[in-house]
Design a protein around this motif. Structure first.
Motif, PDB file in Angstrom:
ATOM      1  N   GLY A 129       0.799  -1.291  -0.017  1.00 19.26           N
ATOM      2  CA  GLY A 129      -0.037  -0.089   0.092  1.00 19.26           C
ATOM      3  C   GLY A 129       0.904   1.319   0.054  1.00 19.26           C
ATOM      4  N   PRO A 130       0.374   2.506  -0.349  1.00 17.77           N
ATOM      5  CA  PRO A 130       0.816   3.524  -0.548  1.00 17.77           C
ATOM      6  C   PRO A 130       1.786   4.321   0.858  1.00 17.77           C
ATOM      7  N   LYS A 131       1.185   3.768   1.776  1.00 11.39           N
ATOM      8  CA  LYS A 131       1.656   4.328   3.066  1.00 11.39           C
ATOM      9  C   LYS A 131       2.777   3.120   3.919  1.00 11.39           C
ATOM     10  N   ARG A 132       3.028   2.226   3.283  1.00  5.39           N
ATOM     11  CA  ARG A 132       3.657   1.363   3.803  1.00  5.39           C
ATOM     12  C   ARG A 132       5.080   1.682   4.371  1.00  5.39           C
ATOM     13  N   ASP A 133       5.711   2.584   3.794  1.00  5.33           N
ATOM     14  CA  ASP A 133       7.039   3.020   4.336  1.00  5.33           C
ATOM     15  C   ASP A 133       6.969   4.192   5.251  1.00  5.33           C
ATOM     16  N   ALA A 134       5.815   4.737   5.374  1.00  7.55           N
ATOM     17  CA  ALA A 134       5.640   6.175   6.277  1.00  7.55           C
ATOM     18  C   ALA A 134       5.829   5.607   7.545  1.00  7.55           C
ATOM     19  N   ALA A 135       6.530   6.746   8.164  1.00 11.00           N
ATOM     20  CA  ALA A 135       6.990   6.532   9.754  1.00 11.00           C
ATOM     21  C   ALA A 135       5.483   7.169  10.441  1.00 11.00           C
ATOM     22  N   GLY A 136       5.523   6.506  11.631  1.00 12.91           N
ATOM     23  CA  GLY A 136       3.874   6.853  12.471  1.00 12.91           C
ATOM     24  C   GLY A 136       4.053   6.320  13.644  1.00 12.91           C
ATOM     25  N   HIS A 137       3.285   6.769  14.602  1.00 12.61           N
ATOM     26  CA  HIS A 137       3.018   6.384  15.928  1.00 12.61           C
ATOM     27  C   HIS A 137       1.745   6.175  16.033  1.00 12.61           C
ATOM     28  N   ASP A 138       1.249   5.612  17.448  1.00 14.92           N
ATOM     29  CA  ASP A 138      -0.040   5.594  17.762  1.00 14.92           C
ATOM     30  C   ASP A 138      -1.122   6.761  17.407  1.00 14.92           C
ATOM     31  N   LEU A 139      -0.879   7.851  17.682  1.00 13.87           N
ATOM     32  CA  LEU A 139      -1.741   8.882  17.545  1.00 13.87           C
ATOM     33  C   LEU A 139      -1.889   9.046  16.096  1.00 13.87           C
ATOM     34  N   ASN A 140      -0.905   8.713  15.149  1.00 12.26           N
ATOM     35  CA  ASN A 140      -0.942   9.002  13.746  1.00 12.26           C
ATOM     36  C   ASN A 140      -2.011   8.061  13.109  1.00 12.26           C
ATOM     37  N   PHE A 141      -1.862   6.528  13.732  1.00 18.23           N
ATOM     38  CA  PHE A 141      -2.532   5.547  13.077  1.00 18.23           C
ATOM     39  C   PHE A 141      -4.012   5.611  13.506  1.00 18.23           C
ATOM     40  N   ILE A 142      -4.308   6.188  14.730  1.00 18.34           N
ATOM     41  CA  ILE A 142      -5.671   6.237  15.108  1.00 18.34           C
ATOM     42  C   ILE A 142      -6.389   7.504  14.372  1.00 18.34           C
ATOM     43  N   GLY A 143      -5.575   8.493  14.195  1.00 18.12           N
ATOM     44  CA  GLY A 143      -5.939   9.648  13.463  1.00 18.12           C
ATOM     45  C   GLY A 143      -6.038   9.431  12.063  1.00 18.12           C
ATOM     46  N   ASP A 144      -5.201   8.503  11.289  1.00 17.38           N
ATOM     47  CA  ASP A 144      -5.492   8.321   9.909  1.00 17.38           C
ATOM     48  C   ASP A 144      -6.613   7.276   9.602  1.00 17.38           C
ATOM     49  N   THR A 145      -7.288   6.614  10.755  1.00 12.26           N
ATOM     50  CA  THR A 145      -8.275   5.678  10.588  1.00 12.26           C
ATOM     51  C   THR A 145      -9.531   6.211  10.674  1.00 12.26           C
ATOM     52  N   GLY A 146      -9.699   7.767  11.398  1.00 16.00           N
ATOM     53  CA  GLY A 146     -10.939   8.168  11.825  1.00 16.00           C
ATOM     54  C   GLY A 146     -11.178   8.101  13.013  1.00 16.00           C
ATOM     55  N   LEU A 147     -10.495   6.784  13.769  1.00 16.46           N
ATOM     56  CA  LEU A 147     -10.722   6.529  15.164  1.00 16.46           C
ATOM     57  C   LEU A 147     -10.727   8.069  16.194  1.00 16.46           C
ATOM     58  N   LEU A 148      -9.575   8.543  16.037  1.00 12.68           N
ATOM     59  CA  LEU A 148      -9.528   9.693  16.731  1.00 12.68           C
ATOM     60  C   LEU A 148     -10.573  10.680  16.668  1.00 12.68           C
ATOM     61  N   SER A 149     -11.250  10.807  15.567  1.00 15.11           N
ATOM     62  CA  SER A 149     -12.183  11.822  15.244  1.00 15.11           C
ATOM     63  C   SER A 149     -13.426  11.821  15.917  1.00 15.11           C
ATOM     64  N   LEU A 150     -13.636  10.636  16.419  1.00 11.20           N
ATOM     65  CA  LEU A 150     -14.968  10.475  17.008  1.00 11.20           C
ATOM     66  C   LEU A 150     -14.834  10.986  18.491  1.00 11.20           C
TER      67      LEU A 150
END
Length: 371
Positions: A129-150
């Motif tokens: 997938g396009p993001k496979r090489d991107a750096a990230g931490h927990d906050l980024n992952f829950i942000g990218d998936t929409g979970l944090l927005s709730l």
């Protein structure tokens, strides 16, 4: 005999997701060998607070494992791992995609040596997938998936979630589940497999209700607007007179009616569908009139899904959790130091007996045993 006794796990992961996954395997009886870089070991050993030579975080997550120090970038050093790869039932790694291939330890390379090996890769975005090489931490992952927005607080007062949801619920738990499924599948086929655990992928499961609302009804939830995110007076936090919080979750009508009686809500505001904001405001006002202990006793009697929010120290002293034996397993440290081991979702029947003192390994403590 514990259920995973005889299972050999080669653990090349660091920090939280992989080590927590292999902790659970170790608690269930697996022999887990942690592969670390010489000198400093894995980074979490250096974290604060320290508990003896290493951090308490490292000790909690690596209880009952063994440690070998190997320079994976040095080919002759790396070759020393070959006998362990040959006997490994499970290999767990947590590098970015492509790193293990550069080290000569990709799934394809491991499979040539040991076709029965179950190879679990844990990353933020997966092996493709396009993001496979991107750096990230927990906050980024829950942000990218929409979970944090709730549920992220107000724009002027954003709230960071109190748990590392992606690391644990999206990484460690799915890794254990799929490793166990792969072991069962190997019993049938005789072959190992490559498990691609993408922490971000696994977060969508937690939004089943949000996906259902959006996909089926076209009602995409917003920040704190829905039933389980504080969008109703029946499921939210209310401040008490002594600056504590009442966790109120009287969703069902029978519980709601009991709740309204306890707080003395006027009859005209008890139908919260009419004017939810007015109902909420009235509850806020009434709960704020009395201290937490007043409400704790009243709601204990009413038994309507309401409780006072405990801090972590209070929770550890809760007679219920003590009676459940949640903190009866022991993490042993240096010079006789002892604390409760990290509670894990492995049934007591599958773990060492409560009270058994088990320690985390010193860096390279088991090189002599394996080399």
């Amino acid at each position: 005999m514990r259920p995973l006794e005889g299972v050999f796990v080669l653990d090349l992961s660091t920090l939280l997701p992989g080590p927590m996954a292999t902790l659970m395997l170790a608690e269930a009886g697996a022999e887990v060998v942690k592969v670390e870089r010489p000198g400093r070991g894995e980074e979490m050993r250096t974290y604060a607070p320290k508990w003896g030579r290493d951090s308490v975080n490292f000790a909690l997550l690596n209880r009952g494992k063994k440690s070998i120090a190997v320079d994976l970038k040095d080919p002759p050093e790396r070759e020393r791992l070959r006998p362990l790869v040959e006997r490994a039932d499970v290999v767990v790694e947590q590098f970015r995609p492509g790193v293990m291939a550069r080290l000569g330890l990709s799934y394809d390379e491991v499979r040539k040596i040991n076709p029965r090996a179950i190879y679990c890769s844990i990353t933020g975005y997966g092996q493709s997938g396009p993001k496979r090489d991107a750096a990230g931490h927990d906050l980024n992952f829950i942000g990218d998936t929409g979970l944090l927005s709730l549920s992220m607080g107000e724009l002027g007062h954003p709230v960071v979630p109190p748990a590392l949801i992606a690391d644990i619920a999206g990484g460690a738990y799915p890794a254990v589940m799929n490793i166990l499924l792969a072991l069962r599948d190997r019993d049938r086929t005789g072959s190992g497999t490559h498990i691609d655990v993408a922490m971000s992928d696994n977060l969508f499961t937690f939004m089943y209700w949000a996906l259902g609302n959006g996909l089926a009804a076209g009602e995409w939830p917003g920040n704190g607007t829905d039933l389980v995110t504080g969008g109703t007076p029946r499921y939210r936090l209310y401040a008490t007179a002594d600056a504590k919080m009442l966790a109120a979750a009287p969703i069902e009508q029978k519980f709601w009616e009991a709740f309204c009686e306890v707080v003395g809500l006027p009859e005209g505001l008890r139908d919260d569908a009419v004017d939810p904001a007015a109902t909420t405001a009235a509850i806020v006002e009434r709960v704020a009139e009395k201290p937490a202990e007043h409400w704790r006793e009243r709601f204990r009697i009413a038994d309507c899904c309401c409780s006072i929010v405990a801090d972590v120290e209070e929770a550890l002293c809760d007679p219920h959790f003590r009676a459940r034996g949640l903190f009866s397993h022991v993490l042993a440290g240096e010079a006789g130091a002892r604390i409760a081991a990290l509670p894990v979702p492995v049934a007591n029947a599958f773990r060492a007996p409560p009270g058994t003192e088990i320690e985390a390994p010193a860096l390279g403590a088991h090189n002599v045993e394996y080399f």
